[in-house]
Design an enzyme around this catalytic site. Structure first.
Site, short mmCIF file in Angstrom:
data_model
loop_
_atom_site.label_atom_id
_atom_site.label_comp_id
_atom_site.label_asym_id
_atom_site.label_seq_id
_atom_site.Cartn_x
_atom_site.Cartn_y
_atom_site.Cartn_z
N ARG A 172 -69.84 21.85 21.93
CA ARG A 172 -68.74 21.92 20.99
C ARG A 172 -67.67 20.89 21.30
O ARG A 172 -66.87 20.56 20.44
CB ARG A 172 -68.09 23.30 21.05
CG ARG A 172 -68.94 24.41 20.53
CD ARG A 172 -68.36 25.76 20.91
NE ARG A 172 -67.02 26.01 20.41
CZ ARG A 172 -66.74 26.32 19.15
NH1 ARG A 172 -67.71 26.43 18.29
NH2 ARG A 172 -65.51 26.53 18.77
N ARG A 176 -64.98 11.12 23.90
CA ARG A 176 -64.84 9.90 23.09
C ARG A 176 -64.27 8.75 23.93
O ARG A 176 -63.32 8.96 24.69
CB ARG A 176 -63.89 10.15 21.92
CG ARG A 176 -64.35 11.24 20.99
CD ARG A 176 -63.73 11.05 19.61
NE ARG A 176 -63.99 12.23 18.81
CZ ARG A 176 -63.10 13.19 18.63
NH1 ARG A 176 -61.90 13.12 19.17
NH2 ARG A 176 -63.43 14.23 17.88
N ARG A 255 -67.59 38.78 25.05
CA ARG A 255 -66.28 38.50 25.56
C ARG A 255 -65.27 38.99 24.53
O ARG A 255 -65.49 38.84 23.33
CB ARG A 255 -66.13 36.99 25.72
CG ARG A 255 -65.41 36.52 26.90
CD ARG A 255 -65.79 35.09 27.18
NE ARG A 255 -65.74 34.21 26.03
CZ ARG A 255 -64.64 33.73 25.48
NH1 ARG A 255 -63.46 34.05 25.95
NH2 ARG A 255 -64.71 32.91 24.46
N ARG A 286 -54.81 29.90 26.81
CA ARG A 286 -54.06 28.98 25.95
C ARG A 286 -52.90 29.68 25.28
O ARG A 286 -52.86 30.91 25.23
CB ARG A 286 -54.98 28.34 24.91
CG ARG A 286 -55.84 29.32 24.15
CD ARG A 286 -56.90 28.58 23.29
NE ARG A 286 -57.92 29.53 22.86
CZ ARG A 286 -59.03 29.20 22.21
NH1 ARG A 286 -59.27 27.93 21.90
NH2 ARG A 286 -59.89 30.11 21.86
N GLU A 309 -53.19 33.80 24.99
CA GLU A 309 -54.54 34.35 24.84
C GLU A 309 -55.17 34.57 26.22
O GLU A 309 -55.19 33.67 27.04
CB GLU A 309 -55.39 33.36 24.02
CG GLU A 309 -56.83 33.80 23.82
CD GLU A 309 -57.62 32.83 22.94
OE1 GLU A 309 -57.09 32.34 21.93
OE2 GLU A 309 -58.78 32.55 23.29
N TYR A 357 -72.86 32.25 18.39
CA TYR A 357 -71.51 31.69 18.38
C TYR A 357 -71.34 30.88 17.10
O TYR A 357 -71.42 29.65 17.10
CB TYR A 357 -71.38 30.82 19.62
CG TYR A 357 -70.00 30.33 20.01
CD1 TYR A 357 -68.90 30.49 19.19
CD2 TYR A 357 -69.83 29.68 21.22
CE1 TYR A 357 -67.66 30.01 19.57
CE2 TYR A 357 -68.60 29.21 21.62
CZ TYR A 357 -67.52 29.37 20.79
OH TYR A 357 -66.29 28.89 21.19
N ASP A 359 -69.27 29.37 13.94
CA ASP A 359 -67.95 29.09 13.38
C ASP A 359 -67.92 29.60 11.95
O ASP A 359 -68.96 29.90 11.37
CB ASP A 359 -67.70 27.58 13.37
CG ASP A 359 -67.51 27.02 14.76
OD1 ASP A 359 -67.09 27.78 15.65
OD2 ASP A 359 -67.80 25.83 14.96
N1 UDP Z 1 -63.49 24.06 27.11
C1 UDP Z 1 -63.02 23.72 28.36
N2 UDP Z 1 -61.72 23.33 28.51
C2 UDP Z 1 -60.86 23.26 27.47
C3 UDP Z 1 -61.35 23.60 26.18
C4 UDP Z 1 -62.66 24.00 26.04
O1 UDP Z 1 -63.73 23.81 29.34
O2 UDP Z 1 -59.68 22.92 27.67
C5 UDP Z 1 -64.91 24.46 27.00
C6 UDP Z 1 -65.08 25.91 27.40
O3 UDP Z 1 -66.34 26.04 28.04
C7 UDP Z 1 -65.08 26.63 26.07
C8 UDP Z 1 -65.77 25.63 25.14
O4 UDP Z 1 -65.36 24.36 25.65
O5 UDP Z 1 -65.75 27.85 26.15
C9 UDP Z 1 -65.38 25.77 23.68
O6 UDP Z 1 -63.97 25.78 23.58
P1 UDP Z 1 -63.17 25.96 22.23
O7 UDP Z 1 -61.74 26.02 22.60
O8 UDP Z 1 -63.61 24.95 21.25
O9 UDP Z 1 -63.69 27.39 21.74
P2 UDP Z 1 -63.06 28.44 20.73
O10 UDP Z 1 -62.74 29.61 21.59
O11 UDP Z 1 -61.85 27.81 20.14
O12 UDP Z 1 -64.15 28.75 19.75
#
Ligand code: UDP
Length: 379
Positions: A172, A176, A255, A286, A309, A357, A359
């Site tokens: 995901r 870049r 989770r 976050r 969160e 998972y 979206d």
């Molecule tokens: N991830 C990470 N650090 C970050 C953001 C994301 O390691 O700062 C990894 C982590 O394994 C996470 C995955 O990327 O489970 C997907 O994160 P995202 O925030 O996209 O998931 P969401 O909970 O928003 O669907």
């Protein structure tokens, strides 16, 4: 009733809307007192700021069919999601890009130099052979960046060693070698102009759809229950698949999230919508600041709503959010799929019903294909 839909999230509502538009009478039940599943949002009463009660939902898709479909129910703003990460008291842009790399290594590398550096730091593992999240992470960005931005954040989020998590979770997150820090790569992106709840209500607003809230499919004291209805009418079930079978093959691990919401007496708390906290020393993953999702709206200038969160393992009584998907979970899921296939005219869909998972755009896309390929012939 021609169809019962259990669960009023995006998957369930897409099925209901398609069936209703094809002339079928549909009843949608949901055990919660509102529609929309985890995409539900509401105005925080003191400030009027739209809050996503179950965590931030950002809509994006590259699927033209899905984009055309969702635009029938709402217009979208031009919002483009960006995420920053606080690592040891310093803020870096995500996803990992040239800006992150140069800030982290205190350098001014161009794309080729950065690529060469990361390739060298990523040598230990080959992306194609990566067996788990840790190996995949290191193979993509090298060990130093992985340990800073991914390892502890992921451990906080999943509470499972990164060596036991599937490699796909991290697919995901793009890497870049430019300064582009848009979070999503998709062709279309935006937030519903009048909010998520208005969008969800528009989907359900059809004379052939009846929505009954506070109605639990497993509660035999109300008429629309599993025991009474399975085998008598086609059913699309979008709740947890293990719950449907009364956990006969054991519990799938999920989770859940806990949120701490606060109204603060300032017009702007963090200057952006989502700030991740990379380190194990900060207990939350976050902070969301909802006003930044809608800069076009007229929100109060002296107040803001923030939400911290926290992530943890779900017990049976918690709301399941994310499938953890360990190897044991995958074995159990195969058994649940066999059981599902034997059910009489019951189809399983959505994040909870398929233990995937998904979206929002994926849930909607998969509901559209279920309707066309499997459900329409049952109706
Ligand atoms: N991830 C990470 N650090 C970050 C953001 C994301 O390691 O700062 C990894 C982590 O394994 C996470 C995955 O990327 O489970 C997907 O994160 P995202 O925030 O996209 O998931 P969401 O909970 O928003 O669907």
């Amino acid at each position: 009733m021609d169809l019962l839909v259990v669960g009023s999230g995006f998957f369930g509502l897409t099925i209901a809307e398609r069936a209703a538009s094809a002339g079928k009478k549909v009843v949608v039940i949901d055990r919660r007192s509102h529609i929309g599943g985890n995409a539900y949002s509401e105005a925080e009463p003191e400030t009027g700021i739209e809050v996503h009660r179950y965590g931030a939902h950002l809509f994006h898709t590259s699927n033209e069919t899905v984009w055309e479909y969702v635009n029938r129910f709402t217009k979208f703003t031009g919002y483009q999601h960006k995420v920053y990460s606080n690592f040891k008291g310093e803020v870096y842009p995500l996803p990992i890009n040239l800006g992150t790399i140069n800030q982290f290594f205190r350098a001014a590398y161009g794309p080729d130099e950065a690529r060469a550096l990361i390739a060298q730091q990523a040598e230990e593992f080959d992306t194609k052979q990566a067996k788990n999240l840790e190996e995949k992470g290191i193979s993509l960005i090298g060990r130093p960046l992985y340990e800073a931005f991914i390892r502890d954040y992921t451990a906080k989020q999943w509470q499972t060693p990164t060596t036991e998590l599937p490699a796909e979770v991290i697919s995901r997150l793009p890497v870049r070698y430019t300064y582009d820090n848009r979070y999503f790569n998709d062709t279309h992106e935006g937030l519903p102009v009048d909010g998520y709840t208005a969008w969800l209500e528009n989907m359900a607003d059809h004379p052939n759809i009846e929505v009954r809230l506070d109605t639990d499919f497993f509660d035999e004291s109300q008429p629309l229950n599993k025991k009474a209805l399975v085998g008598t009418v086609p059913i699309v079930y979008t709740g947890p698949v293990d719950r449907y079978f009364d956990y006969a093959e054991g519990e799938l691990s999920w989770r859940t999230l806990d949120f701490e919401q606060e109204v603060l007496p300032t017009g702007d708390f963090q200057g952006t919508s989502v700030m991740n906290y990379a380190g194990a020393d900060v207990p939350y993953t976050r902070i969301h600041e909802f006003r930044h999702f809608h800069p076009e709206r007229d929100y109060p200038a002296d107040k803001t709503v923030v939400m911290r969160e926290y992530s943890r393992f779900a017990t049976r009584d918690d709301e399941p959010y994310y499938p953890v998907n360990t190897p044991e979970d995958r074995d159990r899921l195969l058994k649940y799929r066999e059981l599902s296939d034997r059910e009489d005219r019951v189809l399983f869909g959505g994040r909870l019903g398929t233990y995937q998972y998904l979206d929002m755009h994926m849930a909607i896309g998969s509901a559209l294909s279920m309707f066309n390929n499997k459900l329409s012939e049952l109706l």
